[in-house]
Enzyme design. Structure first.
Site, PDB file in Angstrom:
ATOM      1  N   HIS A   1       0.955  -1.159   0.031  1.00 21.80           N
ATOM      2  CA  HIS A   1      -0.056  -0.155  -0.052  1.00 21.80           C
ATOM      3  C   HIS A   1       0.599   1.741  -0.306  1.00 21.80           C
ATOM      4  O   HIS A   1       1.806   1.249   0.493  1.00 21.80           O
ATOM      5  CB  HIS A   1      -0.584  -0.109   1.276  1.00 21.80           C
ATOM      6  CG  HIS A   1      -1.861  -0.439   1.871  1.00 21.80           C
ATOM      7  ND1 HIS A   1      -3.385  -0.895   0.738  1.00 21.80           N
ATOM      8  CD2 HIS A   1      -2.313  -2.246   1.019  1.00 21.80           C
ATOM      9  CE1 HIS A   1      -4.289  -1.867   0.647  1.00 21.80           C
ATOM     10  NE2 HIS A   1      -3.700  -2.464   1.511  1.00 21.80           N
TER      11      HIS A   1
ATOM     12  N   HIS B 143      -2.906  -1.341  12.474  1.00 22.81           N
ATOM     13  CA  HIS B 143      -2.111  -0.099  12.363  1.00 22.81           C
ATOM     14  C   HIS B 143      -2.251   0.896  13.772  1.00 22.81           C
ATOM     15  O   HIS B 143      -3.129   0.811  14.505  1.00 22.81           O
ATOM     16  CB  HIS B 143      -2.933   1.339  11.401  1.00 22.81           C
ATOM     17  CG  HIS B 143      -1.446   2.417  11.144  1.00 22.81           C
ATOM     18  ND1 HIS B 143      -2.367   3.513  11.057  1.00 22.81           N
ATOM     19  CD2 HIS B 143      -0.815   2.501  11.216  1.00 22.81           C
ATOM     20  CE1 HIS B 143      -1.424   4.338  10.896  1.00 22.81           C
ATOM     21  NE2 HIS B 143      -0.048   3.524  11.329  1.00 22.81           N
TER      22      HIS B 143
ATOM     23  N   GLU C 153      -7.374   9.494  14.596  1.00 24.20           N
ATOM     24  CA  GLU C 153      -8.215   8.988  13.494  1.00 24.20           C
ATOM     25  C   GLU C 153      -9.811   9.261  13.587  1.00 24.20           C
ATOM     26  O   GLU C 153     -10.087   8.310  14.126  1.00 24.20           O
ATOM     27  CB  GLU C 153      -7.442   8.172  12.796  1.00 24.20           C
ATOM     28  CG  GLU C 153      -5.568   7.942  11.748  1.00 24.20           C
ATOM     29  CD  GLU C 153      -5.685   6.655  11.467  1.00 24.20           C
ATOM     30  OE1 GLU C 153      -6.681   6.030  10.996  1.00 24.20           O
ATOM     31  OE2 GLU C 153      -4.867   6.314  11.413  1.00 24.20           O
TER      32      GLU C 153
ATOM     33  N   HIS D 163     -10.540   6.721  16.281  1.00 28.59           N
ATOM     34  CA  HIS D 163      -9.993   5.979  16.480  1.00 28.59           C
ATOM     35  C   HIS D 163      -7.770   6.950  17.661  1.00 28.59           C
ATOM     36  O   HIS D 163      -7.400   7.539  16.209  1.00 28.59           O
ATOM     37  CB  HIS D 163      -8.601   5.110  15.612  1.00 28.59           C
ATOM     38  CG  HIS D 163      -9.934   4.319  14.678  1.00 28.59           C
ATOM     39  ND1 HIS D 163     -10.222   3.465  13.677  1.00 28.59           N
ATOM     40  CD2 HIS D 163     -11.071   3.394  15.591  1.00 28.59           C
ATOM     41  CE1 HIS D 163     -10.703   3.382  13.870  1.00 28.59           C
ATOM     42  NE2 HIS D 163     -11.206   2.414  14.753  1.00 28.59           N
TER      43      HIS D 163
ATOM     44  N   HIS E 112      -6.046  -0.580  15.096  1.00 28.89           N
ATOM     45  CA  HIS E 112      -7.272  -0.449  14.543  1.00 28.89           C
ATOM     46  C   HIS E 112      -6.552  -0.916  13.352  1.00 28.89           C
ATOM     47  O   HIS E 112      -5.937  -1.629  13.476  1.00 28.89           O
ATOM     48  CB  HIS E 112      -7.812   1.336  13.791  1.00 28.89           C
ATOM     49  CG  HIS E 112      -6.869   1.745  14.093  1.00 28.89           C
ATOM     50  ND1 HIS E 112      -5.951   2.434  14.569  1.00 28.89           N
ATOM     51  CD2 HIS E 112      -6.462   2.334  12.672  1.00 28.89           C
ATOM     52  CE1 HIS E 112      -5.499   3.688  13.809  1.00 28.89           C
ATOM     53  NE2 HIS E 112      -5.948   3.385  12.581  1.00 28.89           N
TER      54      HIS E 112
END
Length: 455
Positions: free
Chosen positions: A306, A349, A355, A379, A385
């Site tokens: 990613h 993560h 977030e 989060h 999360h």
């Protein structure tokens, strides 16, 4: 010759614009900002969005030419009506838990306008020293006739989720709906009119009313900017040409208006004898704007793994540390994924940033159940999360072919380097906090396998 409408726009981000209402040609002074006598008998007024001595590339200001100057109002008084607008973070609730809210309830029992309908969810910092952010939702069902609002504490980035906002500003008119955003910078006066298409039937009044819901990111420190592109080059992500700033529009209305201001986190109001939307012409680089999220040019990996979610940043509000934002506005739009031998959903993560996510429409690919349009998640810093059980199983076992994800979906994130606290309204009063959110990860299996002779 093109016909002017109430919703004409000028293209560009951070540009120096010049605009005059077509009903009053040559209303902009020529060759100077503050002539002894302005055209049409107008008053010249400067609106500064930065210190006079800020570097030129960061210097923000506009000159407005108006029928009456904005100084003409009665004294402001503290608004006695109780609202859910908060900036007193020491009185709110700290929690390291993963949090998810079901769609926030839009009131139908009483008339609630945009200002009255602002409910603070979380935030951090201090408005008096202009250091921090707040995250709100707006939940409203009526317009703001003969009234206007401005925020002296910072900028509002507004994300409509349900319904269309018809926003009249001192600079002109904006129409903003779901999958669009607008930014109203600090100090600019505006009024919100609710329009189609979302309506409910109120049995008590035997009439229909609009219902509107959306999210607001408020920043105290700075103003929103386009992120630097680095090795991406000159083009990509949110392109400057796709941002729209309204052309000048005015009304010569001598009725009494109510002006509301958010000052040091509290609401005040004052009366004045005329409309604040009396700017016949203006020029400068400090103005409201809108952006259509479908215009975002997505960049993604075409080999393996990613790119980090920062690649989806639309706007940023920089902090003092290079590369670290007070707040980023990030989206997760429809896009093709083609990575080979890769777990394609978002990875698990823990982050040194907070977030906050919202969903405008559709289903978020990492959690297709439970995270609904009009709801939210938070989060916090270093809170784990990631994908739920169903998403992990699918991402691990699916055949990896080119695939378009998030089709018909728009999720977004307000990301901040600050540690956020949650308001009592968000934690308790709204009754939308999902206390079973943590259970979506309970089904994750132990997949570890090792032969006994390898131990």
């Amino acid at each position: 010759m093109s016909i002017m409408t109430d919703y004409d726009y000028m293209s560009g981000f951070g540009s120096h614009f010049s605009s005059e209402d077509h009903r009053c040609p040559k209303s902009l002074p020529v060759g100077q900002n503050s002539p002894q006598k302005c055209p049409y008998g107008l008053y010249a007024e400067q609106l500064s969005g930065s210190a006079f001595t800020a570097p030129r590339k960061e210097n923000l200001r506009s000159w407005l030419y108006r029928i009456r100057p904005s100084v003409m109002h009665e004294p402001f008084k503290l608004l006695e009506t109780e609202t859910e607008l908060r900036n007193d973070w020491n009185e709110q609730l700290s929690s390291p838990n993963q949090m998810r809210w079901m769609p926030f309830h839009i009131p139908t029992e009483n008339d609630i306008n945009f200002v009255e309908g602002i409910h603070t969810v979380c935030g951090s910092g201090e408005v008096r020293t202009r250091d921090g952010i707040a995250i709100h939702v707006y939940l409203c069902n009526t317009s703001m006739p003969l009234s206007a609002f401005y925020n002296s504490d910072g900028d509002f980035l507004i994300v409509p989720q349900k319904g269309v906002l018809d926003i009249i500003t001192e600079f002109g008119k904006l129409k903003v709906g779901p999958n669009e955003i607008c930014v109203i910078p600090q100090g600019i006066r505006y009024s919100v009119k609710l329009t189609e298409p979302s309506r409910f039937f109120n049995s008590q009044t035997t009439s229909s009313q609009s219902i509107e819901r959306g999210y607001i990111l408020e920043v105290y420190n700075n103003h929103f900017q386009l992120p630097d592109l680095g090795p991406i080059g000159a083009n990509g992500l949110a392109n400057p040409r796709d941002f729209k700033t309204p052309v000048a529009w005015f009304e010569d209305n001598e009725q009494e208006f109510q002006i509301f201001v958010k000052y040091q986190g509290r609401l005040f109001s004052a009366k004045q004898s005329h409309s604040p939307f009396n700017v016949v012409a203006w020029h400068g680089n400090y103005a409201p704007f809108k952006y259509d999220l479908s215009k975002f040019m997505v960049i993604n990996s075409v080999s393996f793994d990613h790119c980090d979610p920062s690649i989806f940043t639309v706007l940023t509000c920089p902090g003092l540390r290079p590369g670290t934002a007070i707040a980023d506005f990030v989206i997760f739009p429809p896009r093709w994924v083609v990575q080979e031998h890769t777990f394609r959903p978002p990875y698990y993560h823990r982050n040194c940033m907070s977030e906050f996510m919202g969903l405008i429409l559709g289903k978020y690919e990492a959690k297709e159940n439970g995270f609904l349009p009009g709801g939210a998640t938070l989060h916090s810093i270093m809170t784990p999360h990631g994908p739920d059980y169903n998403c992990f199983e699918s991402g691990t076992n699916t055949q990896l072919i080119p695939e378009k994800v998030a089709d018909g979906t728009q999720a977004f994130m307000f990301e901040s380097s600050l540690s956020l606290v949650v308001t009592k309204w968000a934690a308790k009063t709204c009754q939308k906090l999902d206390k079973r959110y943590f259970e979506c990860w309970k089904g994750l299996k132990k997949n570890f396998r090792v032969k006994s002779n390898d131990l």
